[in-house]
Each structure stands twice: as structure tokens, then as C-alpha cells.
Design an enzyme around this catalytic site. Structure first.
Site, PDB file in Angstrom:
ATOM      1  N   HIS A 184       0.832  -1.210   0.000  1.00 21.35           N
ATOM      2  CA  HIS A 184       0.000   0.000   0.000  1.00 21.35           C
ATOM      3  C   HIS A 184       0.870   1.266   0.000  1.00 21.35           C
ATOM      4  O   HIS A 184       0.667   2.175  -0.809  1.00 21.35           O
ATOM      5  CB  HIS A 184      -0.903  -0.050   1.240  1.00 21.35           C
ATOM      6  CG  HIS A 184      -1.742   1.166   1.455  1.00 21.35           C
ATOM      7  ND1 HIS A 184      -2.765   1.525   0.614  1.00 21.35           N
ATOM      8  CD2 HIS A 184      -1.721   2.107   2.434  1.00 21.35           C
ATOM      9  CE1 HIS A 184      -3.338   2.639   1.067  1.00 21.35           C
ATOM     10  NE2 HIS A 184      -2.719   3.017   2.170  1.00 21.35           N
TER      11      HIS A 184
HETATM   12  C1  HEM Z   1       1.651   4.694   7.200  1.00 25.86           C
HETATM   13  C2  HEM Z   1       1.700   4.686   5.939  1.00 25.86           C
HETATM   14  C3  HEM Z   1       0.557   4.924   4.997  1.00 25.86           C
HETATM   15  C4  HEM Z   1       0.626   5.755   3.934  1.00 25.86           C
HETATM   16  C5  HEM Z   1       1.821   6.580   3.496  1.00 25.86           C
HETATM   17  C6  HEM Z   1      -0.659   5.707   3.281  1.00 25.86           C
HETATM   18  C7  HEM Z   1      -1.005   6.437   2.175  1.00 25.86           C
HETATM   19  C8  HEM Z   1      -2.232   6.459   1.567  1.00 25.86           C
HETATM   20  C9  HEM Z   1      -2.600   7.282   0.437  1.00 25.86           C
HETATM   21  C10 HEM Z   1      -1.673   8.257  -0.257  1.00 25.86           C
HETATM   22  C11 HEM Z   1      -3.881   7.010   0.115  1.00 25.86           C
HETATM   23  C12 HEM Z   1      -4.704   7.643  -1.013  1.00 25.86           C
HETATM   24  C13 HEM Z   1      -4.728   6.720  -2.234  1.00 25.86           C
HETATM   25  C14 HEM Z   1      -5.638   7.262  -3.312  1.00 25.86           C
HETATM   26  O1  HEM Z   1      -6.494   8.108  -3.040  1.00 25.86           O
HETATM   27  O2  HEM Z   1      -5.551   6.788  -4.463  1.00 25.86           O
HETATM   28  C15 HEM Z   1      -4.352   6.016   1.040  1.00 25.86           C
HETATM   29  C16 HEM Z   1      -5.612   5.467   1.030  1.00 25.86           C
HETATM   30  C17 HEM Z   1      -6.057   4.506   1.913  1.00 25.86           C
HETATM   31  N1  HEM Z   1      -5.328   3.952   2.931  1.00 25.86           N
HETATM   32 FE1  HEM Z   1      -3.412   4.396   3.451  1.00 25.86          FE
HETATM   33  N2  HEM Z   1      -1.473   4.840   3.936  1.00 25.86           N
HETATM   34  C18 HEM Z   1      -0.777   4.324   5.012  1.00 25.86           C
HETATM   35  C19 HEM Z   1      -1.237   3.409   5.918  1.00 25.86           C
HETATM   36  C20 HEM Z   1      -2.485   2.811   5.871  1.00 25.86           C
HETATM   37  C21 HEM Z   1      -2.939   1.772   6.783  1.00 25.86           C
HETATM   38  C22 HEM Z   1      -2.093   1.183   7.905  1.00 25.86           C
HETATM   39  C23 HEM Z   1      -4.201   1.447   6.406  1.00 25.86           C
HETATM   40  C24 HEM Z   1      -5.136   0.422   6.985  1.00 25.86           C
HETATM   41  C25 HEM Z   1      -4.836  -0.509   7.836  1.00 25.86           C
HETATM   42  C26 HEM Z   1      -4.565   2.273   5.285  1.00 25.86           C
HETATM   43  C27 HEM Z   1      -5.775   2.233   4.638  1.00 25.86           C
HETATM   44  C28 HEM Z   1      -6.122   3.005   3.557  1.00 25.86           C
HETATM   45  C29 HEM Z   1      -7.409   2.968   2.893  1.00 25.86           C
HETATM   46  C30 HEM Z   1      -8.578   2.050   3.262  1.00 25.86           C
HETATM   47  C31 HEM Z   1      -7.367   3.917   1.884  1.00 25.86           C
HETATM   48  C32 HEM Z   1      -8.457   4.252   0.865  1.00 25.86           C
HETATM   49  C33 HEM Z   1      -8.137   3.481  -0.403  1.00 25.86           C
HETATM   50  C34 HEM Z   1      -9.102   2.376  -0.653  1.00 25.86           C
HETATM   51  O3  HEM Z   1     -10.187   2.363  -0.072  1.00 25.86           O
HETATM   52  O4  HEM Z   1      -8.783   1.493  -1.497  1.00 25.86           O
HETATM   53  N3  HEM Z   1      -3.505   3.084   4.983  1.00 25.86           N
HETATM   54  N4  HEM Z   1      -3.337   5.684   1.908  1.00 25.86           N
END
Ligand code: HEM
Length: 235
Positions: A184
Site C-alpha cells: 500500500h
Molecule cells: C503509514 C503509511 C501509509 C501511507 C503513506 C498511506 C497512504 C495512503 C494514500 C496516499 C492514500 C490515497 C490513495 C488514493 O487516493 O488513491 C491512502 C488510502 C487509503 N489507505 Fe493508506 N497509507 C498508510 C497506511 C495505511 C494503513 C495502515 C491502512 C489500513 C490498515 C490504510 C488504509 C487506507 C485505505 C482504506 C485507503 C483508501 C483506499 C481504498 O479504499 O482502497 N492506509 N493511503
């Protein structure tokens, strides 16, 4: 000056040099996301500290072994409810569509950044959807197995054998969720301009056009009534 796609009214002067920005996440969604992300990182560190003697030194970050043992499950509870918030916001936009199979089948073009050969993508591509559903499943497995091995409160409800199985399942799910998390974060960094979606809540029009054209079109032109692709302006 930036120009939000929603601020532009017909007849407004939009200068060619002005970058068009598109809202992708509300402040609430971003706070929800970063609480989830912080919880997972703290869980991974405290969990690894308890997992292997060589990593025991990490317990110093949480005030020693006893404290780490006590805090770890509570961070898990925060992660569960925080992720539940993300799940309720985003599950609809992550529903599988026929074009997702085509996108996955053309993974070579995805990795080669030949997006012109891919079907137009909605708010999330198939890779993001796989990550989303994997995280959802793994977090349910982690909280369930975690509660079963939370001896302080629940030791009376399980036998020693059940406890052993739960420890194994918990460890395997934890290692897998860390791998999914790495994918991710790697994808978020690899696709330039994506991090800004979760920090500022906005992306450039170019980013949206290149990577999530169907989503952008639906935002600008409106969504056909019979389609439920979850294209909401900024969730
Ligand atoms: C710590 C580092 C993390 C970074 C740098 C990060 C970064 C991002 C970014 C940039 C997005 C936007 C993507 C888009 O709009 O196309 C996103 C979406 C998301 N992230 Fe993270 N994330 C991190 C950790 C996590 C963790 C630990 C989880 C869950 C356990 C998580 C769950 C999600 C979810 C559910 C979305 C919405 C995308 C979807 O529903 O498919 N993220 N994240």
C-alpha cells in the site's frame, strides 16, 4: 493560485497556467486514515517486540515489556474501530467491477506505466481494491484472534489448544497485514502525486485524468443513475 474543479463556474476565467486541483478526501477521512496508519505502525512495532526475543529491545519504546504487553491489545482495539470508519467510508468505492479483471490481466502494462492500454479506472484501481479487501479481512482475523489471546480479560473463555491456534493465526495474519501495508505504501509513493491525496486532500487534474479517469469524468459530468461506482467528490 489553484483552481478546484468544483469552484469553476461556466464563464469563470481559468488561466492556462493555473493547476486544476480535484478534491479527493475530506479532513475527516484524512484524520481517520492517519489514526489508522499510526495505530498499525505502533501495533507492528509492539507486536514484533513481543514476537521474537531479538526484537524485545523495541519494548523500550513503550515503557518496557509489561507495558508493551498491556498497551498492544488496546492499540488493536483503536485500529479496529478506526479501520471500521475507513471501511464504512470506502467499501462502496471498492466494489469489484468487470473492468477490474481487465486491469489485473494487464498488470504488465500497469507496471510499465502504459496506462493508455488500461481500461478507465474509477475512484480506485483493482490493485487498491485488492489491498482494501485484504486489509479488511486481515483486520477482522487479527481482532478476533487477538481477543482470544487477550489473557487479561478472556483467558477463561478459551482452552490451551484454542489459545495456541489463535496465537498462530494472529502471527500469520500480522505478518501478512504488514506485507499488504508495505504494498500500500509503496504504491502510494510510486504513483507520483498520490500522497498529496491523503495529506492535503487534493490531487491535480492531471493525476486524476491519468490514473482515475472514470472517477474524474463522473465528478465533472455527473454519474449515470444506474451506476453505483462510489464516485463521490471527496469522501
Ligand atoms: C503509514 C503509511 C501509509 C501511507 C503513506 C498511506 C497512504 C495512503 C494514500 C496516499 C492514500 C490515497 C490513495 C488514493 O487516493 O488513491 C491512502 C488510502 C487509503 N489507505 Fe493508506 N497509507 C498508510 C497506511 C495505511 C494503513 C495502515 C491502512 C489500513 C490498515 C490504510 C488504509 C487506507 C485505505 C482504506 C485507503 C483508501 C483506499 C481504498 O479504499 O482502497 N492506509 N493511503
Amino acid at each position: 493560485m489553484t483552481t478546484s474543479a468544483y469552484d469553476v463556474e461556466p464563464g469563470d476565467a481559468v488561466h492556462p497556467g493555473d493547476p486544476v486541483v480535484v478534491d479527493r478526501y475530506t479532513t475527516g477521512a484524512r484524520i481517520n486514515h492517519w489514526i489508522t496508519a499510526t495505530s498499525l505502525v505502533l501495533l507492528a512495532i509492539s507486536g514484533l517486540a513481543l514476537f521474537h526475543p531479538k526484537l524485545f529491545f523495541l519494548t523500550a519504546l513503550f515503557g518496557g515489556g509489561q507495558n508493551t504487553r498491556a498497551i498492544h491489545p488496546w492499540i488493536g482495539v483503536i485500529l479496529f474501530f478506526s479501520f471500521l470508519g475507513l471501511f464504512l467510508r470506502f467499501w462502496r468505492a471498492n466494489l469489484w467491477e468487470h473492468t477490474d479483471n481487465v486491469w489485473l490481466a494487464r498488470l504488465r502494462d500497469v507496471l510499465g506505466a502504459r496506462e493508455d492500454r488500461l481500461p478507465e479506472v474509477g475512484k480506485y484501481n483493482a490493485g487498491q481494491k485488492v489491498v482494501f479487501w485484504s486489509m479488511s479481512l486481515l483486520i477482522v482475523v487479527l481482532i478476533t484472534s487477538g481477543v482470544l489471546i487477550w489473557d487479561q480479560y478472556f483467558s477463561d473463555y478459551t482452552t490451551v489448544e484454542q489459545n495456541r491456534v489463535a496465537v498462530l493465526v494472529h502471527s500469520l495474519a500480522a505478518v501478512t497485514v504488514i506485507c499488504v501495508w508495505i504494498v500500500h505504501v509503496y504504491a502510494a509513493i510510486w504513483v507520483r502525486g498520490t500522497i498529496g491525496a491523503m495529506t492535503r486532500g487534493q490531487v491535480t487534474g492531471g493525476w486524476a485524468w491519468r490514473h482515475h479517469r472514470k472517477w474524474l469524468k463522473e465528478l465533472v459530468l455527473g454519474r449515470p443513475k444506474d451506476q453505483k461506482t462510489g464516485a463521490t467528490p471527496a469522501e
